[in-house]
Design a protein around this motif. Structure first.
Motif, PDB file in Angstrom:
ATOM      1  N   ARG A  57       0.750  -1.114   0.124  1.00 43.37           N
ATOM      2  CA  ARG A  57       0.019  -0.049   0.142  1.00 43.37           C
ATOM      3  C   ARG A  57       0.943   1.110  -0.082  1.00 43.37           C
ATOM      4  O   ARG A  57       2.203   1.120   0.344  1.00 43.37           O
ATOM      5  CB  ARG A  57      -0.943   0.021   1.270  1.00 43.37           C
ATOM      6  N   LEU A  58       0.173   2.404  -0.388  1.00 40.31           N
ATOM      7  CA  LEU A  58       0.927   3.848  -0.499  1.00 40.31           C
ATOM      8  C   LEU A  58       1.439   4.334   1.123  1.00 40.31           C
ATOM      9  O   LEU A  58       0.578   3.895   1.811  1.00 40.31           O
ATOM     10  CB  LEU A  58       0.377   4.628  -1.254  1.00 40.31           C
ATOM     11  N   THR A  59       2.580   4.531   1.073  1.00 41.55           N
ATOM     12  CA  THR A  59       2.751   5.327   2.493  1.00 41.55           C
ATOM     13  C   THR A  59       2.147   6.633   2.371  1.00 41.55           C
ATOM     14  O   THR A  59       1.747   7.190   1.203  1.00 41.55           O
ATOM     15  CB  THR A  59       4.345   5.481   2.756  1.00 41.55           C
ATOM     16  N   PRO A  60       2.208   7.447   3.501  1.00 35.73           N
ATOM     17  CA  PRO A  60       1.310   8.905   3.322  1.00 35.73           C
ATOM     18  C   PRO A  60       2.302   9.673   2.145  1.00 35.73           C
ATOM     19  O   PRO A  60       2.019  10.385   1.499  1.00 35.73           O
ATOM     20  CB  PRO A  60       1.854   9.315   4.645  1.00 35.73           C
ATOM     21  N   GLN A  61       3.696   9.425   2.260  1.00 37.67           N
ATOM     22  CA  GLN A  61       4.471  10.070   1.136  1.00 37.67           C
ATOM     23  C   GLN A  61       4.150   9.703  -0.181  1.00 37.67           C
ATOM     24  O   GLN A  61       4.166  10.365  -1.221  1.00 37.67           O
ATOM     25  CB  GLN A  61       5.999   9.902   1.680  1.00 37.67           C
ATOM     26  N   GLY A  62       3.766   8.337  -0.086  1.00 39.46           N
ATOM     27  CA  GLY A  62       3.560   7.802  -1.408  1.00 39.46           C
ATOM     28  C   GLY A  62       1.996   8.546  -1.967  1.00 39.46           C
ATOM     29  O   GLY A  62       1.962   8.625  -3.284  1.00 39.46           O
ATOM     30  N   ARG A  63       1.290   8.630  -0.948  1.00 42.04           N
ATOM     31  CA  ARG A  63      -0.015   9.088  -1.541  1.00 42.04           C
ATOM     32  C   ARG A  63       0.238  10.461  -1.786  1.00 42.04           C
ATOM     33  O   ARG A  63      -0.667  11.099  -2.914  1.00 42.04           O
ATOM     34  CB  ARG A  63      -0.884   8.934  -0.307  1.00 42.04           C
ATOM     35  N   MET A  64       0.929  11.178  -1.201  1.00 44.20           N
ATOM     36  CA  MET A  64       1.280  12.627  -1.469  1.00 44.20           C
ATOM     37  C   MET A  64       1.658  12.704  -3.025  1.00 44.20           C
ATOM     38  O   MET A  64       1.323  13.483  -3.868  1.00 44.20           O
ATOM     39  CB  MET A  64       2.331  13.283  -0.635  1.00 44.20           C
ATOM     40  N   LEU A  65       2.691  11.898  -3.225  1.00 47.98           N
ATOM     41  CA  LEU A  65       3.495  11.801  -4.514  1.00 47.98           C
ATOM     42  C   LEU A  65       2.394  11.434  -5.607  1.00 47.98           C
ATOM     43  O   LEU A  65       2.321  12.148  -6.868  1.00 47.98           O
ATOM     44  CB  LEU A  65       4.765  10.999  -4.579  1.00 47.98           C
ATOM     45  N   ALA A  66       1.449  10.506  -5.437  1.00 44.98           N
ATOM     46  CA  ALA A  66       0.588  10.045  -6.459  1.00 44.98           C
ATOM     47  C   ALA A  66      -0.386  11.083  -6.871  1.00 44.98           C
ATOM     48  O   ALA A  66      -0.721  11.484  -7.676  1.00 44.98           O
ATOM     49  CB  ALA A  66      -0.427   8.933  -5.851  1.00 44.98           C
ATOM     50  N   ALA A  67      -0.757  12.070  -5.832  1.00 45.72           N
ATOM     51  CA  ALA A  67      -1.711  13.302  -5.831  1.00 45.72           C
ATOM     52  C   ALA A  67      -0.772  14.211  -6.967  1.00 45.72           C
ATOM     53  O   ALA A  67      -1.515  14.925  -7.801  1.00 45.72           O
ATOM     54  CB  ALA A  67      -1.993  14.023  -4.698  1.00 45.72           C
ATOM     55  N   HIS A  68       0.509  14.357  -6.560  1.00 49.66           N
ATOM     56  CA  HIS A  68       1.274  15.197  -7.478  1.00 49.66           C
ATOM     57  C   HIS A  68       1.334  14.597  -8.836  1.00 49.66           C
ATOM     58  O   HIS A  68       1.247  15.224  -9.994  1.00 49.66           O
ATOM     59  CB  HIS A  68       2.694  15.507  -7.104  1.00 49.66           C
ATOM     60  N   ALA A  69       1.317  13.499  -9.081  1.00 52.75           N
ATOM     61  CA  ALA A  69       1.487  12.244 -10.472  1.00 52.75           C
ATOM     62  C   ALA A  69       0.228  12.730 -11.057  1.00 52.75           C
ATOM     63  O   ALA A  69       0.290  12.955 -12.435  1.00 52.75           O
ATOM     64  CB  ALA A  69       1.855  11.082  -9.812  1.00 52.75           C
ATOM     65  N   ALA A  70      -1.005  12.589 -10.276  1.00 52.90           N
ATOM     66  CA  ALA A  70      -2.116  12.962 -11.246  1.00 52.90           C
ATOM     67  C   ALA A  70      -2.095  14.326 -11.951  1.00 52.90           C
ATOM     68  O   ALA A  70      -2.497  14.558 -13.087  1.00 52.90           O
ATOM     69  CB  ALA A  70      -3.332  12.885 -10.126  1.00 52.90           C
ATOM     70  N   ARG A  71      -1.782  15.247 -11.119  1.00 53.87           N
ATOM     71  CA  ARG A  71      -1.422  16.769 -11.673  1.00 53.87           C
ATOM     72  C   ARG A  71      -0.663  16.881 -13.113  1.00 53.87           C
ATOM     73  O   ARG A  71      -0.820  17.488 -14.093  1.00 53.87           O
ATOM     74  CB  ARG A  71      -1.253  17.779 -10.778  1.00 53.87           C
ATOM     75  N   ALA A  72       0.606  16.078 -12.601  1.00 55.24           N
ATOM     76  CA  ALA A  72       1.518  16.197 -13.712  1.00 55.24           C
ATOM     77  C   ALA A  72       0.988  15.449 -15.077  1.00 55.24           C
ATOM     78  O   ALA A  72       1.330  15.797 -15.903  1.00 55.24           O
ATOM     79  CB  ALA A  72       2.739  15.125 -13.437  1.00 55.24           C
ATOM     80  N   LEU A  73       0.327  14.272 -14.765  1.00 55.46           N
ATOM     81  CA  LEU A  73      -0.166  13.583 -16.093  1.00 55.46           C
ATOM     82  C   LEU A  73      -1.312  14.513 -16.727  1.00 55.46           C
ATOM     83  O   LEU A  73      -1.417  14.597 -18.119  1.00 55.46           O
ATOM     84  CB  LEU A  73      -1.001  12.316 -15.636  1.00 55.46           C
ATOM     85  N   GLU A  74      -1.991  15.239 -16.041  1.00 61.06           N
ATOM     86  CA  GLU A  74      -2.837  16.256 -16.670  1.00 61.06           C
ATOM     87  C   GLU A  74      -2.475  17.132 -17.628  1.00 61.06           C
ATOM     88  O   GLU A  74      -2.759  17.387 -18.537  1.00 61.06           O
ATOM     89  CB  GLU A  74      -3.797  16.914 -15.441  1.00 61.06           C
TER      90      GLU A  74
END
Length: 297
Positions: A57-74
């Motif tokens: 599962r994602l760590t808190p840092q993993g969830r944070m980076l995943a949210a930034h990843a979504a914006r980068a993909l957009e």
């Protein structure tokens, strides 16, 4: 600097929950996904994943980076759309519910072939419950889906819904029968879509509002099976008009109380609204739906 391909894997993991799910979605092996996520952890310098039983599962840092990843993909999608407007179009990946795939989409493809013959459109026929998630996960660029009265589809961040039109829903009975009101069908065998679908929930509620629980003896996702079961005299059901295309219904039809309609809509990601190729497909679908003349049952 983070590699966008690895950020997408992290984003996919945040959506799908398992390495295997990410691998299946992107046509990678699970070992490749794990390896690339390990490299992303090294780039980040912090733990992004942690064990969760036999999974991760994602760590808190993993969830944070995943949210930034979504914006980068957009941002990546928007940049590609701006560039392709001058350098040629990428294929448009579309998913449609079965009734639209069999009626509206062919007419829209004919319009696209006339207006933009260089544009490649790829189609998958999927139920709305699956296709809307996959649109959010970037497997598709555009989705044709529906929602029944009182059953609004979930709205996800970054996805926009545009109404395409309305599609009446009616009772269907065997061809030799006379039209009957819903209240007189309490003792009949019914065919309906599978449990968990909006169509099934809505149809059951219509029967309950008429004072009975339907005897759902037959269950099928394919509406062609509904037509054949009703035509052979084994069941009654409820079907949208769109299934008949431009031909008259071969079954006996009767109106439901209140003459309900389902809404047929287009869904796209906000980041791809400016994509010229996606807009060509959306316009063709709108024109095909508007020109579609269903023969009144």
């Amino acid at each position: 600097m983070f590699e966008l391909r690895r950020l997408r894997l992290l984003h996919e993991l945040s959506l799908r929950g398992t390495i295997a799910g990410v691998a299946a979605s992107l046509s990678y092996s699970p070992s490749t996904v794990s390896q690339q996520l390990s490299l992303l952890e090294k780039e980040a310098g912090v733990a992004l994943l942690e064990p969760d039983g036999r999974r991760v599962r994602l760590t808190p840092q993993g969830r944070m980076l995943a949210a930034h990843a979504a914006r980068a993909l957009e941002l990546d999608e928007a940049a590609r759309a701006a560039l392709t407007a001058h350098a040629g179009w990428e294929p448009v990946r579309m998913s449609a519910m079965p009734t639209a795939a069999e009626t509206i989409v062919p007419a829209a493809l004919t319009l696209i072939a006339e207006r933009a013959p260089q544009l490649r459109v790829e189609l998958a026929e999927l139920p709305p419950e699956e296709s809307l998630f996959e649109l959010w996960a970037r497997r598709f660029d555009l989705v044709i889906a529906e929602q029944y009265p009182g059953h609004t589809r979930e709205r996800r961040d970054g996805v926009e819904h545009d109404l395409l039109g309305e599609d009446p829903i009616r009772i269907v009975l065997p061809p030799a029968e006379h039209p009957l009101p819903l209240t007189e069908l309490r003792d009949r065998a019914w065919v309906m879509e599978p449990e968990g679908t909006a169509a099934r929930q809505w149809a059951v509620q219509q029967c309950r509002a008429a004072g009975f629980d339907p005897d759902v003896r037959f269950e099928a996702a394919d509406l062609t099976a509904h037509v054949r079961l009703v035509a052979s005299g084994h069941a009654v059901g409820m079907l949208p008009d769109l299934i008949w295309g431009d031909e008259p219904s071969p079954l006996t039809v009767a109106d439901l109380p209140g003459s309900p309609v389902r809404e047929v809509f287009l869904a796209v990601r906000s980041s791809s609204r400016a994509d010229e190729a996606v807009d060509v497909v959306r316009t063709a679908l709108r024109d095909a739906f508007a020109a579609h003349r269903r023969v009144a049952p």
